[in-house]
Write a protein that holds these residues in place. Structure first.
Motif, mmCIF file in Angstrom:
data_model
loop_
_atom_site.group_PDB
_atom_site.id
_atom_site.type_symbol
_atom_site.label_atom_id
_atom_site.label_comp_id
_atom_site.label_asym_id
_atom_site.label_seq_id
_atom_site.Cartn_x
_atom_site.Cartn_y
_atom_site.Cartn_z
ATOM 1 N N VAL A 190 0.838 -1.200 0.000
ATOM 2 C CA VAL A 190 0.000 0.000 0.000
ATOM 3 C C VAL A 190 0.874 1.251 0.000
ATOM 4 C CG1 VAL A 190 -1.750 1.302 1.269
ATOM 5 C CG2 VAL A 190 -1.891 -1.192 1.166
ATOM 6 N N SER A 191 1.935 1.235 0.789
ATOM 7 C CA SER A 191 2.832 2.384 0.874
ATOM 8 C C SER A 191 3.511 2.650 -0.470
ATOM 9 C CB SER A 191 3.889 2.141 1.953
ATOM 10 O OG SER A 191 4.803 3.215 2.000
ATOM 11 N N ALA A 192 3.983 1.602 -1.134
ATOM 12 C CA ALA A 192 4.646 1.771 -2.430
ATOM 13 C C ALA A 192 3.668 2.272 -3.474
ATOM 14 C CB ALA A 192 5.264 0.449 -2.874
ATOM 15 N N TYR A 193 2.439 1.798 -3.401
ATOM 16 C CA TYR A 193 1.426 2.251 -4.354
ATOM 17 C C TYR A 193 1.135 3.737 -4.174
ATOM 18 C CZ TYR A 193 -2.861 2.175 -7.158
ATOM 19 O OH TYR A 193 -3.817 2.426 -8.110
ATOM 20 N N LEU A 194 1.007 4.168 -2.921
ATOM 21 C CA LEU A 194 0.765 5.583 -2.642
ATOM 22 C C LEU A 194 1.899 6.444 -3.185
ATOM 23 C CD1 LEU A 194 -0.653 7.973 -1.279
ATOM 24 C CD2 LEU A 194 0.432 7.294 0.881
ATOM 25 N N THR A 195 3.139 6.042 -2.924
ATOM 26 C CA THR A 195 4.282 6.809 -3.414
ATOM 27 C C THR A 195 4.338 6.811 -4.936
ATOM 28 O OG1 THR A 195 5.569 6.330 -1.423
ATOM 29 C CG2 THR A 195 6.793 6.995 -3.387
ATOM 30 N N SER A 196 4.140 5.663 -5.547
ATOM 31 C CA SER A 196 4.202 5.563 -6.999
ATOM 32 C C SER A 196 3.109 6.375 -7.667
ATOM 33 C CB SER A 196 4.100 4.095 -7.436
ATOM 34 O OG SER A 196 5.228 3.372 -7.029
ATOM 35 N N TYR A 197 1.919 6.377 -7.055
ATOM 36 C CA TYR A 197 0.843 7.170 -7.639
ATOM 37 C C TYR A 197 1.168 8.658 -7.542
ATOM 38 C CZ TYR A 197 -3.768 8.606 -9.117
ATOM 39 O OH TYR A 197 -4.801 9.165 -9.835
ATOM 40 N N ARG A 198 1.709 9.072 -6.412
ATOM 41 C CA ARG A 198 2.113 10.474 -6.269
ATOM 42 C C ARG A 198 3.171 10.843 -7.312
ATOM 43 N NH1 ARG A 198 2.243 10.711 0.391
ATOM 44 N NH2 ARG A 198 0.292 11.891 0.624
ATOM 45 N N MET A 199 4.134 9.960 -7.545
ATOM 46 C CA MET A 199 5.191 10.250 -8.515
ATOM 47 C C MET A 199 4.649 10.303 -9.941
ATOM 48 S SD MET A 199 7.887 10.819 -6.759
ATOM 49 C CE MET A 199 6.776 11.494 -5.504
ATOM 50 N N SER A 200 3.697 9.433 -10.242
ATOM 51 C CA SER A 200 3.122 9.456 -11.584
ATOM 52 C C SER A 200 2.332 10.742 -11.814
ATOM 53 C CB SER A 200 2.224 8.231 -11.809
ATOM 54 O OG SER A 200 1.065 8.276 -11.002
ATOM 55 N N ARG A 201 1.626 11.208 -10.794
ATOM 56 C CA ARG A 201 0.901 12.473 -10.919
ATOM 57 C C ARG A 201 1.886 13.641 -11.020
ATOM 58 N NH1 ARG A 201 -2.237 12.918 -13.305
ATOM 59 N NH2 ARG A 201 -3.177 14.774 -12.353
ATOM 60 N N ALA A 202 2.983 13.572 -10.258
ATOM 61 C CA ALA A 202 4.005 14.627 -10.330
ATOM 62 C C ALA A 202 4.620 14.672 -11.721
ATOM 63 C CB ALA A 202 5.085 14.383 -9.278
ATOM 64 N N ALA A 203 4.892 13.514 -12.307
ATOM 65 C CA ALA A 203 5.475 13.477 -13.644
ATOM 66 C C ALA A 203 4.544 14.133 -14.651
ATOM 67 C CB ALA A 203 5.764 12.029 -14.046
ATOM 68 N N SER A 204 3.250 13.894 -14.521
ATOM 69 C CA SER A 204 2.281 14.510 -15.434
ATOM 70 C C SER A 204 2.273 16.027 -15.274
ATOM 71 C CB SER A 204 0.879 13.951 -15.178
ATOM 72 O OG SER A 204 0.812 12.579 -15.485
ATOM 73 N N LEU A 205 2.315 16.495 -14.027
ATOM 74 C CA LEU A 205 2.317 17.944 -13.791
ATOM 75 C C LEU A 205 3.593 18.599 -14.312
ATOM 76 C CD1 LEU A 205 0.816 18.066 -10.183
ATOM 77 C CD2 LEU A 205 -0.296 18.797 -12.296
ATOM 78 N N LEU A 206 4.713 17.934 -14.133
ATOM 79 C CA LEU A 206 5.973 18.486 -14.627
ATOM 80 C C LEU A 206 5.982 18.572 -16.153
ATOM 81 C CD1 LEU A 206 8.406 16.580 -12.255
ATOM 82 C CD2 LEU A 206 8.056 19.065 -12.301
ATOM 83 N N ALA A 207 5.365 17.598 -16.776
ATOM 84 C CA ALA A 207 5.366 17.558 -18.242
ATOM 85 C C ALA A 207 4.329 18.487 -18.853
ATOM 86 C CB ALA A 207 5.121 16.124 -18.713
ATOM 87 N N GLU A 208 3.206 18.657 -18.175
ATOM 88 C CA GLU A 208 2.066 19.304 -18.822
ATOM 89 C C GLU A 208 1.716 20.672 -18.252
ATOM 90 O OE1 GLU A 208 -1.003 16.423 -18.359
ATOM 91 O OE2 GLU A 208 0.128 14.850 -19.406
ATOM 92 N N SER A 209 2.315 21.065 -17.138
ATOM 93 C CA SER A 209 1.962 22.353 -16.537
ATOM 94 C C SER A 209 3.205 23.210 -16.374
ATOM 95 C CB SER A 209 1.293 22.153 -15.172
ATOM 96 O OG SER A 209 2.265 21.845 -14.186
ATOM 97 N N GLY A 210 2.982 24.461 -16.065
ATOM 98 C CA GLY A 210 4.076 25.371 -15.787
ATOM 99 C C GLY A 210 4.276 25.611 -14.312
#
Length: 281
Positions: free
Chosen positions: A203-223
């Motif tokens: 559960v802990s790894a899933y939470l971290t991985s989901y946060r990182m995947s959302r962060a990657a999207s924001l870094l790529a698609e937002s300013g």
């Protein structure tokens, strides 16, 4: 009547039919058509099998499946129905026991006919369309409850609930694994075992991985600034976030953004092939 247009679900028509000798088919439709028998009897024929249907029972016509249905001549049925289609409709129907080979339910334990009052007069205004879809989802929730897909084990529900909680709350800095366990309301070690069996992750790894995947999207698609990205995925300390991001992706947030915005985008995304990221709900 103008249908409610959505990428996920569409209500097309609904109504009530008094007892009569109306029959339909054989033929196919490109929609789902759910019928609830208020009184009387009739028969649905599909895939070479005749299915008798009586009061309190339901049958569904599946898209692109040949059907023929007709009332009992001595005791013709009265029924209510609703027609709908879309990806969300397909997903909701898959959560029930209804299939093209088993399109008839047993009697419901309550009168479901009032729930079929779904389409508003005209159903053309935005608020009318939204209410129609909400009422359809409410109706189908009762079918999922009363006639569930037997293959959907209870453990899948627990894992789904845990993932759903994470997907909805990952941005909260105070969210911990204990909060996920509390939201699902089962014993901690039991959830951990079910979750790892279903996802291959803790559960802990899933939470971290989901946060990182959302962060990657924001870094790529937002300013957004790095600090704002960190806050947006549940990290109050930008430096701690940057370390966690690099550990997961092999890039700092700044490096990832720069690579993603140059012709070396493939390098920025390469970690997706090497890192176990969470699946969707």
């Amino acid at each position: 009547m103008t249908p409610y247009q959505s990428d996920r679900i569409v209500c097309t028509l609904g109504g009530h039919k008094e007892p009569n000798l109306h029959r339909w088919g054989p033929g196919i439709r490109d929609i789902y058509a759910l019928h609830y028998i208020v009184s009387g009897r009739g028969t649905l024929v599909t895939r070479g099998v005749s299915h008798p249907v009586g009061p309190g029972e339901s049958f569904v016509i599946f898209p692109h499946t040949e059907v023929y249905y007709y009332p009992d001549r001595d005791d013709p049925w009265a029924y209510v129905w609703i027609e709908y289609k879309g990806e969300e409709a397909e997903r909701l129907m898959a959560a029930t026991c209804l299939t093209p080979d088993a399109p008839v339910t047993g009697p419901a334990d309550r009168d479901l006919s009032p729930l079929f009052d779904i389409m508003e007069n005209g159903n053309v205004l935005p608020h009318e369309k939204l209410r129609s879809v909400a009422r359809l989802q409410l109706l189908l929730s009762y079918y999922i409850e009363q006639f569930p897909n037997a293959s959907l084990a209870r453990q899948t529900d627990y894992v789904w609930a845990a993932k759903e909680y994470i997907h909805h709350n990952y941005w909260r800095s105070g969210v911990k694994v204990a909060d996920v366990v509390r939201s699902v309301a089962i014993e901690r070690s039991y959830l951990f075992r079910l979750f790892r069996e279903a996802t291959g992750m803790s559960v802990s790894a899933y939470l971290t991985s989901y946060r990182m995947s959302r962060a990657a999207s924001l870094l790529a698609e937002s300013g957004l600034a790095i600090q704002a990205v960190a806050y947006s995925v549940g990290y109050q300390d930008p430096l701690y976030f940057s370390r966690a991001f690099k550990k997961t992706t092999s890039h700092t947030p700044t490096e990832y953004r720069r690579l993603h915005r140059t012709n070396d985008r493939a390098s920025a995304d390469r970690y997706l092939n090497n890192t176990q990221l969470p699946d969707s709900l």
